[in-house]
Design a protein around this motif. Structure first.
Motif, short mmCIF file in Angstrom:
data_model
loop_
_atom_site.label_atom_id
_atom_site.label_comp_id
_atom_site.label_asym_id
_atom_site.label_seq_id
_atom_site.Cartn_x
_atom_site.Cartn_y
_atom_site.Cartn_z
N CYS A 1 2.69 3.29 24.06
CA CYS A 1 3.94 2.58 23.69
C CYS A 1 3.40 1.42 22.63
N LEU A 2 2.38 0.86 22.63
CA LEU A 2 1.79 -0.17 21.72
C LEU A 2 1.38 0.64 20.58
N LEU A 3 0.83 1.92 20.85
CA LEU A 3 0.34 2.62 19.53
C LEU A 3 1.49 3.29 18.77
N SER A 4 2.53 3.64 19.49
CA SER A 4 3.49 4.21 18.92
C SER A 4 4.28 3.23 17.92
N VAL A 5 4.34 2.04 18.11
CA VAL A 5 4.95 0.84 17.60
C VAL A 5 3.84 0.58 16.23
N VAL A 6 2.76 0.49 16.68
CA VAL A 6 1.75 -0.09 15.57
C VAL A 6 1.88 1.07 14.32
N LEU A 7 1.90 2.34 14.74
CA LEU A 7 2.10 3.62 13.68
C LEU A 7 3.11 3.53 13.11
N LEU A 8 4.43 2.99 13.64
CA LEU A 8 5.68 3.15 13.09
C LEU A 8 5.57 2.06 11.76
N LEU A 9 5.09 0.77 12.45
CA LEU A 9 4.81 -0.15 11.37
C LEU A 9 3.89 0.04 10.03
N CYS A 10 3.06 1.12 10.57
CA CYS A 10 2.06 1.28 9.49
C CYS A 10 3.02 2.46 8.45
N ILE A 11 3.73 3.36 9.01
CA ILE A 11 4.62 4.21 8.39
C ILE A 11 5.55 3.58 7.24
N TRP A 12 6.04 2.59 8.10
CA TRP A 12 7.12 1.60 7.28
C TRP A 12 6.45 0.72 6.37
N TYR A 13 5.33 0.23 6.34
CA TYR A 13 4.37 -0.63 5.27
C TYR A 13 3.78 0.20 4.36
N ALA A 14 3.19 1.46 4.71
CA ALA A 14 2.30 2.10 3.73
C ALA A 14 3.27 2.67 2.50
N ASP A 15 2.69 2.92 1.48
CA ASP A 15 2.84 3.54 0.11
C ASP A 15 2.59 5.04 0.31
N PRO A 16 3.88 5.82 0.61
CA PRO A 16 3.81 7.23 0.87
C PRO A 16 2.89 7.96 -0.23
N HIS B 1 8.36 15.79 -6.57
CA HIS B 1 9.71 14.84 -6.90
C HIS B 1 10.70 15.18 -5.59
N CYS B 2 11.08 14.08 -5.02
CA CYS B 2 11.90 13.80 -3.88
C CYS B 2 13.26 13.63 -4.34
N HIS B 3 14.30 14.39 -4.28
CA HIS B 3 15.51 14.17 -4.75
C HIS B 3 16.45 13.23 -3.90
N VAL B 4 15.95 13.04 -2.61
CA VAL B 4 16.66 12.05 -1.80
C VAL B 4 16.53 10.32 -2.57
N CYS B 5 15.27 10.03 -2.54
CA CYS B 5 14.91 8.82 -3.07
C CYS B 5 14.61 8.47 -4.63
N ASP B 6 14.64 9.76 -5.20
CA ASP B 6 14.19 9.84 -6.61
C ASP B 6 12.98 9.49 -6.84
N ASN B 7 11.97 9.59 -6.25
CA ASN B 7 10.44 9.37 -6.44
C ASN B 7 9.54 10.61 -6.55
N THR B 8 8.50 10.34 -7.14
CA THR B 8 7.57 11.46 -7.09
C THR B 8 6.37 11.08 -6.37
N VAL B 9 6.02 11.88 -5.40
CA VAL B 9 5.10 11.63 -4.34
C VAL B 9 4.03 12.42 -4.11
N VAL B 10 2.74 12.02 -4.07
CA VAL B 10 1.40 12.79 -4.05
C VAL B 10 1.57 13.46 -2.74
N ASP B 11 1.29 14.76 -2.52
CA ASP B 11 1.23 15.59 -1.10
C ASP B 11 2.42 15.30 -0.40
#
Length: 238
Positions: free
Chosen positions: A59-74, A89-99
Motif C-alpha cells: 500500500c505504501l509503495l503504491s502511493v509513493v509510486l503514484l506520487l512519483c508518476i504525478w511529479y515526474a516529467d514524462p 507527439h501526444c494528441h491528447v495533451c499536445d506534447n512531444t514526449v521522449v519514449d
C-alpha cells in the motif's frame, strides 16, 4: 504545453492516492484482524504478521509510486528542441514526449521515458496488493462459512435464509473479494504486459514500431532514485 501538477485531468490519480490507503485500512480492520483470520491455526505467530506487513508495504509503495508518476516529467521536449527519433507527439495533451508509450486517462499524464519506471513498478506493486486482498478475503469468507455450519461451505449455503445470513455477515469479505479478483486480474495483466515489453526493449510507441530502435530494460530503470520534474533532453536520452 506541459501538464500542470494540479489539474482536473489528474483527478483519477488523486482519487487512487486517497482510495488505496483508505481501502487498505478498511481491509486490515475488517479482514486481516477478523476473528476468522486471527484464529486460523496456519496463521498463528508470524503468518499473520507477514500478511499485515505485505499489505501495509505494498500500500505504501503504491502511493509513493503514484506520487512519483504525478511529479515526474514524462519526458517532454520543448518546441525548439532538435528532432528525437524515439519521441512521439501526444494528441491528447499536445506534447512531444521522449519514449512516448501512451497518455494514461486514469492518471492524467503521458507515460514516457521520465516516468515509465514508476508506472511499471506501480502496476507490479498494486497487483501484489490486490492479490493479497483477494486471497485473504476469500479465506475469511470460507472460514466464516465453515464456522456457520458443520457441513462446511455447502452446508452453510443450502437454504436461501442461510445465504442471506452469510452474505450479511460477510459483506466486507464479499466486496473485497470482488474488488480483489477484478483488480488483480486487470493490474496483473498490465504488469506482465509491461514487464515483457520492458525486457524486450519495446516499451514505447517508436521502439515497438521500428525494430532498430529497440533498447533494453536498463533504459527504463536507469536513475530509478532520481526524480526529475524538468528533465533536460540530454538527461532523458542518456
Amino acid at each position: 504545453m506541459r501538464s500542470p501538477l494540479f489539474s482536473l485531468d489528474r483527478l483519477g490519480l488523486f482519487f487512487l492516492i486517497v482510495f488505496i490507503p483508505i481501502g487498505e485500512l478498511v481491509f486490515s480492520r475488517t479482514i486481516l484482524f477478523s476473528p476468522e483470520i486471527t484464529n486460523y491455526p496456519c496463521l498463528q505467530g508470524n503468518g499473520l504478521v507477514v500478511l499485515v506487513a505485505l499489505s501495509k508495504l505494498t500500500c505504501l509503495l503504491s502511493v509513493v509510486l503514484l506520487l512519483c508518476i504525478w511529479y515526474a516529467d514524462p519526458g517532454y521536449l520543448a518546441e525548439d528542441d532538435p528532432e528525437c527519433e524515439v519521441a512521439q507527439h501526444c494528441h491528447v495533451c499536445d506534447n512531444t514526449v521522449v519514449d512516448f508509450d501512451h497518455h494514461c486517462g486514469v492518471l492524467g499524464t503521458c507515460i514516457g521515458s521520465g516516468n515509465m519506471k514508476y508506472f511499471i513498478l506501480f502496476l507490479n506493486t498494486v497487483s501484489i496488493l490486490c492479490l493479497n486482498v483477494c486471497v485473504c478475503s476469500l479465506l475469511c469468507f470460507y472460514l466464516s462459512c465453515v464456522a456457520s455450519s458443520a457441513g462446511g461451505v455447502l452446508g452453510a449455503v443450502n437454504t436461501l435464509e442461510k445465504i442471506k445470513t452469510i452474505a450479511l455477515k460477510n459483506v466486507f469479505s464479499i466486496v473485497f473479494t470482488i474488488i480483489g479478483i477484478y483488480a488483480s486480474l486487470f493490474c496483473g495483466f498490465l504488469a506482465i504486459f509491461y514487464d515483457v515489453m520492458a525486457f524486450r526493449g519495446t516499451f514505447s510507441y517508436k521502439r515497438r514500431k521500428y525494430p532498430h530502435l529497440r533498447g533494453h530494460c536498463g533504459i527504463v530503470f536507469r536513475r530509478l532514485f532520481t526524480l526529475r520534474r524538468n528533465s533536460s533532453r540530454e538527461a532523458l536520452l542518456h
